[in-house]
Design a protein around this motif. Structure first.
Motif, mmCIF file in Angstrom:
data_model
loop_
_atom_site.group_PDB
_atom_site.id
_atom_site.type_symbol
_atom_site.label_atom_id
_atom_site.label_comp_id
_atom_site.label_asym_id
_atom_site.label_seq_id
_atom_site.Cartn_x
_atom_site.Cartn_y
_atom_site.Cartn_z
ATOM 1 N N TRP A 42 0.784 36.889 75.957
ATOM 2 C CA TRP A 42 1.643 36.519 77.093
ATOM 3 C C TRP A 42 1.095 37.113 78.389
ATOM 4 O O TRP A 42 1.121 36.451 79.441
ATOM 5 C CB TRP A 42 3.067 37.003 76.865
ATOM 6 C CG TRP A 42 3.856 36.236 75.838
ATOM 7 C CD1 TRP A 42 4.524 36.731 74.765
ATOM 8 C CD2 TRP A 42 4.055 34.816 75.783
ATOM 9 N NE1 TRP A 42 5.122 35.739 74.034
ATOM 10 C CE2 TRP A 42 4.861 34.540 74.652
ATOM 11 C CE3 TRP A 42 3.628 33.752 76.580
ATOM 12 C CZ2 TRP A 42 5.237 33.246 74.304
ATOM 13 C CZ3 TRP A 42 4.016 32.466 76.231
ATOM 14 C CH2 TRP A 42 4.806 32.212 75.112
ATOM 15 N N PHE A 43 0.608 38.344 78.326
ATOM 16 C CA PHE A 43 -0.032 38.938 79.504
ATOM 17 C C PHE A 43 -1.224 38.085 79.938
ATOM 18 O O PHE A 43 -1.449 37.870 81.139
ATOM 19 C CB PHE A 43 -0.495 40.367 79.208
ATOM 20 C CG PHE A 43 0.574 41.404 79.351
ATOM 21 C CD1 PHE A 43 1.103 41.711 80.600
ATOM 22 C CD2 PHE A 43 1.051 42.090 78.245
ATOM 23 C CE1 PHE A 43 2.101 42.670 80.738
ATOM 24 C CE2 PHE A 43 2.037 43.039 78.373
ATOM 25 C CZ PHE A 43 2.570 43.337 79.617
ATOM 26 N N ALA A 44 -1.990 37.624 78.958
ATOM 27 C CA ALA A 44 -3.171 36.813 79.268
ATOM 28 C C ALA A 44 -2.775 35.509 79.941
ATOM 29 O O ALA A 44 -3.428 35.060 80.902
ATOM 30 C CB ALA A 44 -3.963 36.543 77.989
ATOM 31 N N VAL A 45 -1.709 34.858 79.463
ATOM 32 C CA VAL A 45 -1.274 33.598 80.064
ATOM 33 C C VAL A 45 -0.851 33.805 81.508
ATOM 34 O O VAL A 45 -1.290 33.081 82.427
ATOM 35 C CB VAL A 45 -0.119 32.996 79.236
ATOM 36 C CG1 VAL A 45 0.508 31.807 79.970
ATOM 37 C CG2 VAL A 45 -0.610 32.567 77.856
ATOM 38 N N VAL A 46 -0.014 34.813 81.735
ATOM 39 C CA VAL A 46 0.456 35.077 83.111
ATOM 40 C C VAL A 46 -0.711 35.499 83.995
ATOM 41 O O VAL A 46 -0.841 35.039 85.150
ATOM 42 C CB VAL A 46 1.553 36.168 83.085
ATOM 43 C CG1 VAL A 46 1.949 36.546 84.511
ATOM 44 C CG2 VAL A 46 2.761 35.679 82.310
ATOM 45 N N PHE A 78 0.535 28.020 71.037
ATOM 46 C CA PHE A 78 0.105 28.780 69.864
ATOM 47 C C PHE A 78 0.846 30.114 69.786
ATOM 48 O O PHE A 78 1.229 30.566 68.691
ATOM 49 C CB PHE A 78 -1.403 29.015 69.922
ATOM 50 C CG PHE A 78 -1.921 29.915 68.827
ATOM 51 C CD1 PHE A 78 -2.122 29.430 67.542
ATOM 52 C CD2 PHE A 78 -2.200 31.259 69.069
ATOM 53 C CE1 PHE A 78 -2.582 30.254 66.520
ATOM 54 C CE2 PHE A 78 -2.664 32.087 68.072
ATOM 55 C CZ PHE A 78 -2.859 31.586 66.793
ATOM 56 N N ASN A 79 1.083 30.725 70.932
ATOM 57 C CA ASN A 79 1.778 32.016 70.937
ATOM 58 C C ASN A 79 3.233 31.864 70.504
ATOM 59 O O ASN A 79 3.774 32.723 69.801
ATOM 60 C CB ASN A 79 1.707 32.641 72.334
ATOM 61 C CG ASN A 79 1.712 34.155 72.270
ATOM 62 O OD1 ASN A 79 1.194 34.752 71.328
ATOM 63 N ND2 ASN A 79 2.299 34.792 73.267
ATOM 64 N N MET A 80 3.881 30.775 70.901
ATOM 65 C CA MET A 80 5.264 30.558 70.477
ATOM 66 C C MET A 80 5.333 30.316 68.977
ATOM 67 O O MET A 80 6.246 30.810 68.299
ATOM 68 C CB MET A 80 5.862 29.381 71.250
ATOM 69 C CG MET A 80 6.203 29.716 72.704
ATOM 70 S SD MET A 80 7.132 28.408 73.530
ATOM 71 C CE MET A 80 5.854 27.155 73.695
ATOM 72 N N VAL A 81 4.370 29.577 68.442
ATOM 73 C CA VAL A 81 4.329 29.371 66.994
ATOM 74 C C VAL A 81 4.115 30.697 66.270
ATOM 75 O O VAL A 81 4.749 30.981 65.246
ATOM 76 C CB VAL A 81 3.221 28.363 66.635
ATOM 77 C CG1 VAL A 81 3.051 28.279 65.123
ATOM 78 C CG2 VAL A 81 3.542 26.992 67.204
ATOM 79 N N SER A 82 3.228 31.534 66.801
ATOM 80 C CA SER A 82 2.986 32.852 66.188
ATOM 81 C C SER A 82 4.240 33.708 66.230
ATOM 82 O O SER A 82 4.551 34.435 65.271
ATOM 83 C CB SER A 82 1.838 33.557 66.929
ATOM 84 O OG SER A 82 0.643 32.816 66.844
#
Length: 471
Positions: A42-46, A78-82
């Motif tokens: 999430w840090f990477a996305v933001v 992918f992060n939400m699925v994880s």
């Protein structure tokens, strides 16, 4: 042969729970590490959204926004699925962590390909993925990660188009490329400090818990060995105790004994002590599943405590013993010899330290039974309190000392209870046993359901009889 097999199975059964605990502990650590990767993603996305917007609009370096935002959308999905999968409480394996890091490497490679390739100052974020792999993954997975990131770096140098950046490195911090490298370095350093610290804390907690499980397994194995020895000794003691009881019965009928009241009193006392020894032997065999004709009886908590105290008081030379049963609501339970022996061990230790005064108090505390034993002796030494419940921790100075409290702590732990000890300010010691009621009382719901079913059957039978009578 069957007995040996059963004995081995019993010992193995004692050792299985710690192994299951180790597996559960590894699973918990795997979940925590996966959570760390999800937070980092999430840090990477933001961070990537902010960096892309600053570079495109702030530095006016044209980037393919549509494609780069699509890559970020895939990473967020992918992060939400994880995240959803991590909440299913399934086991997190090394392969899953490896796959998660590979997805991060793939998205980083795609973003770098769209924004300058190897000339992008953020290319050194590959080192973050390798470092995380070195901490989280097995050796083969880590070296595979090194090979993959190296191939990605080489591919970016061969196939991507460089950014249209001026070669003005001599301007120092005023150079956009140097500024990007500085931001990349600070980001790498900050993320490594934050997440490596968290992951290391998780691993340290795992190691500490693992050491505790190993210690517990060792203690339980020690208890199993003691139980086997006690069971064997109980078998051996049965015959001589029975012989002594017969001899004392014969002595009672001899003329020179029957004519001397003092000798008769001593014989009666000897018979009482032999009977007590036989009861102890029977209790040991009953706990080992080899009852000598006795069986567990259904009773209530207050009755169990009252009978225990009465038996203990009549068989020990106690001068002043105070007993306060404030349990209140009486609940059904099965008279358990292990619980009985546990409480008697605490009382025996207190009596040995304080032969002139002793107090036992029972109370109903929330959903637990609390038994508090107080004495007026010298109290516990600080070293004993620090290692309370460990085997052979005793100030009595004799071989085998400290095993009583060791067994008390472990019996309480097997039913989910706990034992605490402290010294009183006015002198003496206090030992508090807390036992969850759910582990010692009988279920009332089943009885009520059975009673209701019986009532319904009786009512139906009565109605049928009434109909038959009318016919």
């Amino acid at each position: 042969m069957p007995a040996a097999t059963a004995e081995s199975a019993a010992v193995a059964g004692e050792l299985h729970p710690p192994r299951a605990g180790v597996a559960s502990l590894d699973n918990a650590i795997g979940h925590q590490n996966m959570q760390q990767l999800i937070q980092l993603r999430w840090f990477a996305v933001v961070g990537q959204v902010a960096t892309i917007l600053v570079v495109h609009y702030g530095f006016e370096i044209r980037l393919p926004l549509d494609h780069m935002l699509q890559v970020l959308a895939c990473l967020a999905l992918f992060n939400m699925v994880s995240l959803l999968r991590s909440r299913s409480h399934r086991r997190v394996t090394n392969g899953e962590l490896f796959l998660a890091l590979l997805v991060d490497v793939a998205t980083l490679t795609a973003q770098l390909y769209l924004s300058g390739g190897a000339t992008n100052p953020f290319v050194f974020l590959f080192l973050l993925q390798v470092t995380l792999g070195a901490v989280l993954l097995k050796a083969w997975s880590t070296w595979t990660m090194v090979v993959i990131t190296s191939i990605c770096f080489a591919g970016l140098a061969l196939f991507s188009r460089p950014l249209a950046l001026p070669l003005d490195h001599d301007r120092g911090l005023w150079s956009p490329y140097i500024q990007g490298m500085l931001v990349c370095f600070a980001l790498n350093a900050a993320l490594l400090v934050i997440f490596i610290t968290r992951i290391s804390r998780n691993l340290r907690a795992r190691d500490a818990r693992l050491a505790d499980l190993r210690q517990r397994a060792s203690e339980e194995e020690h208890i199993v060995r003691m139980g086997l020895l006690a069971s064997g000794a109980a078998h051996e003691l049965g015959t001589p105790l029975a012989t002594l009881a017969v001899i004392l019965g014969d002595w009672r009928r001899l003329p020179h004994f029957s004519s001397d009241p003092e000798l008769l009193t001593e014989v009666a006392e000897m018979e009482l002590q032999i009977q007590r020894c036989k009861s102890i032997v029977s209790g040991i065999l009953l706990s080992a599943g080899e009852a000598r004709g006795e069986s567990s009886e259904e009773t209530t908590v207050s009755t169990f405590l009252d009978d225990l105290v009465e038996e203990w008081r009549t068989t020990r030379p106690v001068e002043d013993f105070e007993y306060d049963n404030r349990f209140g609501r009486d609940l059904p339970m099965v008279s358990d010899s292990a619980l009985k022996q546990m409480i008697c061990n605490v009382l025996d230790n207190a009596l040995e330290a304080s032969p002139h005064w002793l107090r036992l108090e029972a109370a109903h505390d929330a959903d637990a039974l609390t038994i508090t034993v107080t004495d007026a002796g010298p109290g516990f030494l600080p070293a004993i309190l620090k290692e309370f419940g460990k085997p052979y921790q005793s100030s009595k100075g004799r071989a085998g000392g400290g095993l009583g409290l060791f067994l008390v702590v472990n019996v309480a732990r097997t039913v989910g209870g706990r034992v605490a000890a402290a010294n009183r300010p006015e002198g003496g010691a206090i030992v508090k046993i807390t036992l969850p009621l759910a582990a010692i009382v009988l279920e009332e719901e089943e009885t009520e359901v059975d009673d209701d079913a019986d009532d319904e059957e009786a009512l139906a039978a009565s109605q049928q009889d009434h109909r038959n009578g009318r016919q």
